[in-house]
Design a protein around this motif. Structure first.
Motif, PDB file in Angstrom:
ATOM      1  N   UNK A  29       0.984  -1.341   0.044  1.00  0.00           N
ATOM      2  CA  UNK A  29       0.060  -0.105  -0.044  1.00  0.00           C
ATOM      3  C   UNK A  29       0.910   1.261  -0.046  1.00  0.00           C
ATOM      4  N   UNK A  30       2.246   0.934  -0.005  1.00  0.00           N
ATOM      5  CA  UNK A  30       3.047   2.238  -0.303  1.00  0.00           C
ATOM      6  C   UNK A  30       2.946   2.930  -1.374  1.00  0.00           C
ATOM      7  N   UNK A  31       3.014   4.290  -1.545  1.00  0.00           N
ATOM      8  CA  UNK A  31       2.995   4.854  -2.785  1.00  0.00           C
ATOM      9  C   UNK A  31       3.812   4.694  -3.842  1.00  0.00           C
ATOM     10  N   UNK A  32       5.199   4.410  -3.372  1.00  0.00           N
ATOM     11  CA  UNK A  32       6.126   4.249  -4.327  1.00  0.00           C
ATOM     12  C   UNK A  32       6.141   2.722  -4.843  1.00  0.00           C
ATOM     13  N   UNK A  33       5.607   2.047  -3.997  1.00  0.00           N
ATOM     14  CA  UNK A  33       5.313   0.606  -4.662  1.00  0.00           C
ATOM     15  C   UNK A  33       4.086   0.472  -5.624  1.00  0.00           C
ATOM     16  N   UNK A  34       2.985   1.330  -5.441  1.00  0.00           N
ATOM     17  CA  UNK A  34       1.978   1.319  -6.508  1.00  0.00           C
ATOM     18  C   UNK A  34       2.471   2.026  -7.701  1.00  0.00           C
ATOM     19  N   UNK A  35       3.321   2.867  -7.516  1.00  0.00           N
ATOM     20  CA  UNK A  35       3.746   3.623  -8.930  1.00  0.00           C
ATOM     21  C   UNK A  35       4.565   2.446  -9.745  1.00  0.00           C
TER      22      UNK A  35
ATOM     23  N   UNK B 245      10.044  -6.079  -5.010  1.00  0.00           N
ATOM     24  CA  UNK B 245      11.467  -6.423  -5.184  1.00  0.00           C
ATOM     25  C   UNK B 245      11.881  -5.232  -6.075  1.00  0.00           C
ATOM     26  N   UNK B 246      11.283  -4.809  -7.126  1.00  0.00           N
ATOM     27  CA  UNK B 246      11.687  -3.628  -7.906  1.00  0.00           C
ATOM     28  C   UNK B 246      11.519  -2.397  -7.107  1.00  0.00           C
ATOM     29  N   UNK B 247      10.302  -2.270  -6.336  1.00  0.00           N
ATOM     30  CA  UNK B 247      10.190  -1.005  -5.752  1.00  0.00           C
ATOM     31  C   UNK B 247      11.112  -0.744  -4.736  1.00  0.00           C
ATOM     32  N   UNK B 248      11.811  -1.737  -4.094  1.00  0.00           N
ATOM     33  CA  UNK B 248      12.701  -1.692  -2.989  1.00  0.00           C
ATOM     34  C   UNK B 248      14.062  -0.997  -3.562  1.00  0.00           C
ATOM     35  N   UNK B 249      14.439  -1.068  -4.854  1.00  0.00           N
ATOM     36  CA  UNK B 249      15.595  -0.490  -5.219  1.00  0.00           C
ATOM     37  C   UNK B 249      15.526   0.942  -6.400  1.00  0.00           C
ATOM     38  N   UNK B 250      14.106   1.255  -6.275  1.00  0.00           N
ATOM     39  CA  UNK B 250      13.928   2.496  -7.011  1.00  0.00           C
ATOM     40  C   UNK B 250      12.813   2.524  -8.071  1.00  0.00           C
ATOM     41  N   UNK B 251      12.191   1.084  -8.268  1.00  0.00           N
ATOM     42  CA  UNK B 251      11.331   1.040  -9.326  1.00  0.00           C
ATOM     43  C   UNK B 251      11.875   0.758 -10.856  1.00  0.00           C
ATOM     44  N   UNK B 252      11.089   0.312 -11.601  1.00  0.00           N
ATOM     45  CA  UNK B 252      11.574  -0.401 -12.709  1.00  0.00           C
ATOM     46  C   UNK B 252      12.417   0.737 -13.681  1.00  0.00           C
ATOM     47  N   UNK B 253      11.685   1.843 -13.877  1.00  0.00           N
ATOM     48  CA  UNK B 253      12.358   2.973 -14.634  1.00  0.00           C
ATOM     49  C   UNK B 253      13.554   3.153 -13.965  1.00  0.00           C
ATOM     50  N   UNK B 254      13.803   3.503 -12.866  1.00  0.00           N
ATOM     51  CA  UNK B 254      15.110   3.729 -12.191  1.00  0.00           C
ATOM     52  C   UNK B 254      16.164   2.367 -12.510  1.00  0.00           C
ATOM     53  N   UNK B 255      15.920   1.268 -12.671  1.00  0.00           N
ATOM     54  CA  UNK B 255      16.732   0.335 -12.895  1.00  0.00           C
ATOM     55  C   UNK B 255      17.094   0.291 -14.374  1.00  0.00           C
ATOM     56  N   UNK B 256      16.135   0.603 -15.249  1.00  0.00           N
ATOM     57  CA  UNK B 256      16.394   0.719 -16.714  1.00  0.00           C
ATOM     58  C   UNK B 256      17.403   1.956 -16.932  1.00  0.00           C
TER      59      UNK B 256
ATOM     60  N   UNK C  57      -5.244  -5.351 -10.693  1.00  0.00           N
ATOM     61  CA  UNK C  57      -4.212  -6.027 -10.950  1.00  0.00           C
ATOM     62  C   UNK C  57      -4.050  -7.172  -9.835  1.00  0.00           C
ATOM     63  N   UNK C  58      -3.747  -8.442 -10.581  1.00  0.00           N
ATOM     64  CA  UNK C  58      -3.832  -9.751  -9.726  1.00  0.00           C
ATOM     65  C   UNK C  58      -2.518  -9.538  -8.676  1.00  0.00           C
ATOM     66  N   UNK C  59      -2.852 -10.057  -7.462  1.00  0.00           N
ATOM     67  CA  UNK C  59      -2.197  -9.850  -6.389  1.00  0.00           C
ATOM     68  C   UNK C  59      -0.994 -10.207  -6.720  1.00  0.00           C
ATOM     69  N   UNK C  60      -0.488 -11.390  -7.101  1.00  0.00           N
ATOM     70  CA  UNK C  60       0.951 -11.911  -7.316  1.00  0.00           C
ATOM     71  C   UNK C  60       1.878 -10.945  -8.195  1.00  0.00           C
ATOM     72  N   UNK C  61       1.243 -10.280  -9.309  1.00  0.00           N
ATOM     73  CA  UNK C  61       1.945  -9.432 -10.384  1.00  0.00           C
ATOM     74  C   UNK C  61       2.189  -8.153  -9.331  1.00  0.00           C
ATOM     75  N   UNK C  62       1.223  -7.657  -8.433  1.00  0.00           N
ATOM     76  CA  UNK C  62       1.546  -6.624  -7.596  1.00  0.00           C
ATOM     77  C   UNK C  62       2.700  -6.878  -6.623  1.00  0.00           C
ATOM     78  N   UNK C  63       2.631  -7.968  -5.818  1.00  0.00           N
ATOM     79  CA  UNK C  63       3.279  -8.416  -4.549  1.00  0.00           C
ATOM     80  C   UNK C  63       4.807  -8.716  -5.100  1.00  0.00           C
ATOM     81  N   UNK C  64       5.042  -9.335  -6.225  1.00  0.00           N
ATOM     82  CA  UNK C  64       6.347  -9.415  -6.822  1.00  0.00           C
ATOM     83  C   UNK C  64       7.115  -8.317  -7.089  1.00  0.00           C
ATOM     84  N   UNK C  65       6.216  -7.429  -7.493  1.00  0.00           N
ATOM     85  CA  UNK C  65       7.092  -5.980  -7.980  1.00  0.00           C
ATOM     86  C   UNK C  65       7.667  -5.257  -6.474  1.00  0.00           C
TER      87      UNK C  65
END
Length: 575
Positions: free
Chosen positions: A108-114, A268-279, A258-266
């Motif tokens: 439910x954290x905002x950065x995770x939802x993004x 790990x990306x949220x913890x390091x800044x998100x997908x765009x930050x990694x790319x 959004x399916x809860x597993x698609x949400x939950x697995x993400x």
């Protein structure tokens, strides 16, 4: 925690990111939650001792139908109020168990939802998501659909019948044969992920490109065999908002969640800044074990290890890599799959009455003995079997073997500081020192002990790297046991001068070295041992894990009335 001085230079840029699965807070945490967290905590602490910049993330998975239903059942006006209460139970367990995470993420954290929306949109834009009709067998407990081949009808007499030829009635009970949880049949419009597109890619990756991605190898083999034997079907990754109100809206269609597993697995990306930050690999501020500093998300992601229970291996080793491949994101470094914990040899169940409350065990037996017990009585590939009498026995052994060795050396008959001053840092060989001791048996015991200590740090490190905690702790017990034998046969209370000091020096060095190595396992107690003999805070790193490395400890250790670091407690369970 102090770093090895050599490691500080050698590994100053080395990164290590480890994650637990995020836990579903529809009930209070159990022993399995603690075990996953403990494996990560120990690994993070060990890597930190080696000089890595460590990031350790854990958290709670707070969306989905299970949470929605549990919230309603418990009388909450909305699911957010419910999870705001329950997530604190997981934080409390981490605090009581001394789990030193650096980020507790909530879905439910905002950065995770993004970050979830970023991942969805990336997969959508690259053509891996489409809308379609779905019908099949759905498990609310597992939050996923199961093929008919994995569903059976459970009759009142316990007999299980395949569903293919049955006429389905609402009053009948059906379960899936993987998790044994109940399933119901229904159809609906969903968005689908093209999972079937990744069967060959996954096999190539696991068999050729990175055969060490899944650890241990037996778990990798299970996943590879499943990919060889069963054709992947496209995966439903949304649910109608009319049925599931508690979730993240599909960006292109707010009538779907959004399916809860698609949400939950993400997460790990949220913890390091998100997908765009990694790319983009743009620097982000990350709280490490020691400090806040800027890091490149892609570098953190490349050094990420997921630690999970075997029941969610499919989600982390098939679904998750496929989502990442679809989004064009590199895969993490490794997925470690561990077994579960039984109680008295059977699965824990409220109806049976064998559920182990980890908070209750920590409250009575204290944190570090519980940590030691779980790590000593488990194997990464097998299920553990919790028995309270064994936990009590483990605590008693720490008191009678390790604590007693310390207390013997701290007797006012001896002087640790004098023994350290005489023998620490000296150039004499073990063979030369052995000549100070009277009797062949004592000399042999001394030389065997010295040889064991010489190879201990390296052997211990090998096991800790692989999360083979049981083997690592056996090494510590072996050297502690032989140190007790050495004291017993050498009878320092009957000796004097250099002979007495050599015996005491050797025995207390075992306490010092094992306490330093045990810091990731029992951080509070090991440091209490080191405090008891006056080891400086800056002398508790891996550079100090050889005989004679510390020249300055021991002052006041033999004074009377010094507090004992650990005392016995009563066994209050039933055998």
């Amino acid at each position: 925690m102090a770093l090895s001085r050599g490691a500080q230079t050698r590994l100053k840029d080395a990164l290590f990111h480890i994650t637990t699965p995020i836990f579903y807070p529809n009930a209070k945490p159990h022993l399995g939650h603690l075990y996953s967290s403990l494996l990560c905590d120990v690994s993070s602490r060990w890597r930190a001792m080696q000089g890595y910049n460590t990031l350790f993330t854990t958290g709670t998975d707070e969306h989905g139908l299970k949470i929605q239903n549990a919230s309603e059942k418990n009388g909450y006006s909305n699911p957010k109020q419910f999870v705001d209460v329950l997530y604190r139970e997981f934080v409390k367990l981490d605090q009581m168990a001394n789990i030193g995470y650096t980020r507790f993420i909530r879905t439910t954290d905002e950065d995770h939802i993004r970050a979830v929306r970023e991942l969805w949109n990336r997969c959508w834009e690259r053509g891996y998501i489409y809308k379609g009709e779905h019908e099949g067998w759905y498990s609310i407990s597992d939050e996923c659909f199961y093929p008919e081949s994995k569903v059976v009808q459970l009759q009142d007499n316990g007999q299980e019948l395949p569903v293919g030829s049955l006429k389905i009635r609402e009053d009948e009970k059906f379960i899936n044969i993987e998790t044994r949880n109940e399933v119901v049949y229904h159809s609906e419009s969903n968005y689908f992920f093209k999972l079937s597109s990744f069967q060959t890619k996954l096999l190539e990756f696991l068999e050729t490109e990175n055969p060490h991605f899944i650890y241990p190898p037996s778990r990798r083999d299970q996943i590879v065999n499943e990919l060889r034997d069963s054709k992947l079907r496209d995966l439903s990754i949304s649910r109608p908002s009319s049925r599931i109100k508690w979730g993240i809206d599909v960006p292109q269609d707010p009538s779907q969640k959004i399916y809860v597993w698609f949400d939950a697995l993400c997460n790990y990306l949220s913890s390091v800044g998100g997908l765009q930050a990694i790319l983009s690999n743009s620097q982000v501020s990350v709280k490490h074990t020691f400090t806040n500093q800027l890091e490149k998300p892609r570098d953190l992601w490349a050094n990420t290890t997921h630690v999970i229970g075997k029941d969610i291996a499919k989600f982390h080793t098939i679904y998750w890599p496929s989502f990442l491949m679809a989004a064009g994101v590199p895969l993490p470094k490794k997925v470690v799959v561990h077994g579960h914990w039984l109680s008295g040899g059977i699965k824990m169940s409220k109806s049976i009455g064998n559920v182990v409350d980890p908070l209750d065990m920590i409250s009575h037996y204290e944190c570090d003995p519980v940590r030691w017990y779980l790590l000593e009585n488990s194997h990464i590939e097998a299920d553990g079997d919790f028995r309270e009498e064994r936990l009590h026995a483990t605590r008693e052994q720490i008191v009678s073997k390790w604590g007693n060795l310390l207390n013997r050396c701290c007797s006012n008959r001896f002087s640790i500081s004098r023994a350290v001053e005489t023998f620490a840092g000296q150039a004499a060989t073990p063979e030369d020192n052995a000549k100070i001791l009277a009797g062949h048996e004592v000399q042999e015991s001394y030389l065997e002990l010295v040889q064991l200590v010489k190879v201990l740090p390296e052997l211990y490190s090998v096991h800790m790297q692989q999360l083979e905690t049981r083997a690592a702790l056996k090494l510590l017990w072996d050297v502690i046991g032989k140190a007790n034998v050495f004291v017993q046969v050498s009878t320092p209370w009957l000796k004097s001068g250099k002979e007495q000091d050599l015996i005491i020096f050797t025995a207390i060095e075992i306490v010092r070295l094992t306490s330093i190595l045990a810091q990731p396992i029992i951080p509070t107690l090991s440091n209490a041992f080191l405090d008891r003999i006056g080891v400086d805070k800056d002398s508790r790193d891996l550079s100090c894990t050889h005989l004679g490395a510390d020249l300055l400890y021991g002052k006041g250790s033999n004074d009377k009335a010094r507090e004992v670091p650990i005392k016995k407690v009563k066994f209050r369970g039933t055998t």
